[in-house]
Design a protein around this motif. Sequence first.
Motif, mmCIF file in Angstrom:
data_model
loop_
_atom_site.group_PDB
_atom_site.id
_atom_site.type_symbol
_atom_site.label_atom_id
_atom_site.label_comp_id
_atom_site.label_asym_id
_atom_site.label_seq_id
_atom_site.Cartn_x
_atom_site.Cartn_y
_atom_site.Cartn_z
ATOM 1 N N UNK A 108 0.830 -1.214 0.000
ATOM 2 C CA UNK A 108 0.000 0.000 0.000
ATOM 3 C C UNK A 108 0.855 1.251 0.000
ATOM 4 N N UNK A 109 0.264 2.313 -0.551
ATOM 5 C CA UNK A 109 0.939 3.603 -0.582
ATOM 6 C C UNK A 109 -0.077 4.676 -0.192
ATOM 7 N N UNK A 110 0.172 5.351 0.940
ATOM 8 C CA UNK A 110 -0.726 6.396 1.461
ATOM 9 C C UNK A 110 -2.172 5.905 1.568
ATOM 10 N N UNK A 111 -2.327 4.658 2.009
ATOM 11 C CA UNK A 111 -3.680 4.125 2.242
ATOM 12 C C UNK A 111 -4.324 3.485 1.024
ATOM 13 N N UNK A 112 -3.657 3.533 -0.130
ATOM 14 C CA UNK A 112 -4.218 2.904 -1.333
ATOM 15 C C UNK A 112 -3.458 1.611 -1.637
ATOM 16 N N UNK A 113 -4.204 0.537 -1.903
ATOM 17 C CA UNK A 113 -3.571 -0.760 -2.151
ATOM 18 C C UNK A 113 -2.934 -0.787 -3.541
ATOM 19 N N UNK A 114 -1.710 -1.335 -3.599
ATOM 20 C CA UNK A 114 -1.012 -1.490 -4.887
ATOM 21 C C UNK A 114 -1.431 -2.844 -5.480
ATOM 22 N N UNK A 115 -2.458 -2.817 -6.314
ATOM 23 C CA UNK A 115 -3.035 -4.072 -6.801
ATOM 24 C C UNK A 115 -2.060 -4.885 -7.652
ATOM 25 N N UNK A 116 -1.160 -4.205 -8.359
ATOM 26 C CA UNK A 116 -0.178 -4.931 -9.169
ATOM 27 C C UNK A 116 0.742 -5.764 -8.279
ATOM 28 N N UNK A 117 1.149 -5.148 -7.134
ATOM 29 C CA UNK A 117 2.025 -5.860 -6.195
ATOM 30 C C UNK A 117 1.298 -7.063 -5.583
ATOM 31 N N UNK A 118 0.021 -6.854 -5.250
ATOM 32 C CA UNK A 118 -0.792 -7.941 -4.671
ATOM 33 C C UNK A 118 -0.883 -9.094 -5.666
ATOM 34 N N UNK A 119 -1.138 -8.778 -6.942
ATOM 35 C CA UNK A 119 -1.269 -9.803 -7.984
ATOM 36 C C UNK A 119 0.051 -10.570 -8.143
ATOM 37 N N UNK A 120 1.170 -9.810 -8.173
ATOM 38 C CA UNK A 120 2.486 -10.420 -8.344
ATOM 39 C C UNK A 120 2.784 -11.390 -7.186
ATOM 40 N N UNK A 121 2.482 -10.927 -5.979
ATOM 41 C CA UNK A 121 2.725 -11.732 -4.774
ATOM 42 C C UNK A 121 1.861 -13.003 -4.793
ATOM 43 N N UNK A 122 0.576 -12.817 -5.152
ATOM 44 C CA UNK A 122 -0.359 -13.953 -5.185
ATOM 45 C C UNK A 122 0.100 -14.998 -6.206
ATOM 46 N N UNK A 123 0.531 -14.551 -7.375
ATOM 47 C CA UNK A 123 0.972 -15.492 -8.410
ATOM 48 C C UNK A 123 2.183 -16.291 -7.944
ATOM 49 N N UNK A 124 3.080 -15.618 -7.204
ATOM 50 C CA UNK A 124 4.268 -16.328 -6.686
ATOM 51 C C UNK A 124 3.860 -17.433 -5.709
ATOM 52 N N UNK A 125 2.917 -17.105 -4.785
ATOM 53 C CA UNK A 125 2.490 -18.106 -3.792
ATOM 54 C C UNK A 125 1.689 -19.240 -4.445
ATOM 55 N N UNK A 126 0.861 -18.888 -5.424
ATOM 56 C CA UNK A 126 0.055 -19.909 -6.122
ATOM 57 C C UNK A 126 0.985 -20.921 -6.786
ATOM 58 N N UNK A 127 2.050 -20.421 -7.377
ATOM 59 C CA UNK A 127 3.015 -21.290 -8.044
ATOM 60 C C UNK A 127 3.815 -22.110 -7.016
ATOM 61 N N UNK A 128 4.298 -21.445 -5.966
ATOM 62 C CA UNK A 128 5.153 -22.114 -4.983
ATOM 63 C C UNK A 128 4.409 -23.204 -4.217
#
Length: 508
Positions: free
Chosen positions: A362-382
């Motif tokens: 998040x940045x100043x209270x707004x969620x960084x959806x691209x970062x969330x997607x990137x993180x989720x894809x890594x965990x889904x794969x792992x």
Amino acid sequence: MLNITKEFPGIVANDNITLRLRKGEIHALLGENGAGKSTLMSVLFGLYQPEKGEIRKNGKVVKINNPNDANDLGIGMVHQHFRLVEVFTVLENIILGVEPTKNGFLDMDEAREKVVDLSERYGLKVDPDAVIEDISVGMQQRVEILKMLYRDNEILIFDEPTAVLTPQEIAELLQIMRDLAKEGKSILFISHKLNEIMEVADRCTVLRKGKCMGTVEIKDTTKEELSRMMVGREVSLKVDKKESQPGEVVLSIRNMTVPSKIHRNNAVKDVSFDVRRGEIVCIAGIDGNGQTELVQALTGLEKMTSGSINLCGKDISKASIRERSVVGISHIPEDRQKYGLVLDYTLEENLVLQRYWQPQFQNKGFIKFDEVRKYALRLIDKFDIRSGQGPITVVRSMSGGNQQKAIIAREMDKDHELLVAVQPTRGLDVGAIEYIHRMLVEGRDSGKAVLLVSLELDEVLNVSDRILVMYEGEIVGELDPKETTDEELGLYMSGAKRDNVKEIYNAG
């Protein structure tokens, strides 16, 4: 069930599957998480309509539009995630939908008599007046089975029925299934547990990625052969780990007392123990002996009446749930749907539930959806989390085993000092169990402390470095898994044997 095909967005859950059930047989349905087992049974129970294929009962084609149609045809189902009204009593849940009446009024006496009679006949001891939200998962399982027996169903579907039961309860349930089959009832038994399938089933149909791999006679096959059919490779059923090297104390619990919601006694009575870096300590016990309340007090879900909790030398007895999480506790909860996930959120939202406020997401209270997607894809794969639409899949639509994998991925990837894992392999297939056990051991070897709570004797003896046995809210034994046996562990779990553990800890 002939040539059944069922599709969801992005996935063919059942691909032209044929399954034949004989009268008076126990037929096992085996497959990895997400292989399509529960979907196939949900088609039979009328919860889903297939795109192709037909269902025949006694040779006649039948149309099952909903569960009421299934019940009228004598088909009953115990679901993997229980379908119970939490604020109703046991008795009210059992008769729901088939309430007996006399002159337009509910006749609870007749219903109670039938329920008590059924529970005694099949060894399913329940308190008809207990409220569902106050009883253990093992007890809720019994209520589900009694619901089915109360309706006099002749085709009984058990979806992962032993996932939440203790070894003793499992043995009782398998005996109940044998007795039901002897009475001429036909049982479809979904399970990942090869031991149980080998012990109780007559035949087994194996599914893999939505396709039927074949049906085998149990007397002509082996566990290894079944696991190969299910996973498509050799699976090691033994946990491979080196000797533990315990370091300094990470978790120190002293004189913890937690009240019970069900009765006046305390659920946890003056319990003390330590967990060190580089060791897996397992709390073993029959369900309902205080393990749930102990973990809830430790993770902040319940309040203690006395005692202290120290994590890495810091007193967290009065810390909030988030503070405990931030300070280094990861928690795989007992009930994945109630405490582990927000079912109507997407998979990616669930994977960042514990971290969305951190600068990475998040940045100043707004969620960084691209970062969330990137993180989720890594965990889904792992962690090999399978779902129809990847990170945007609504978690409610995923199979139970993949929901469990999502929680494990989130909690194990988080930076933690202590992992509290309650029934972490509940409802997982042998391939996933092998992986989770390896992750627990890797966590231990990297210097984390692991507190495992398990009802599986095999898991307790294979994974842990030290076993603490709980009975009626107290720790009654500390055992070395290398030097104990199933029998000795069972004696401690049933309260027949006790150590002077408290004196040892108080002296230390």
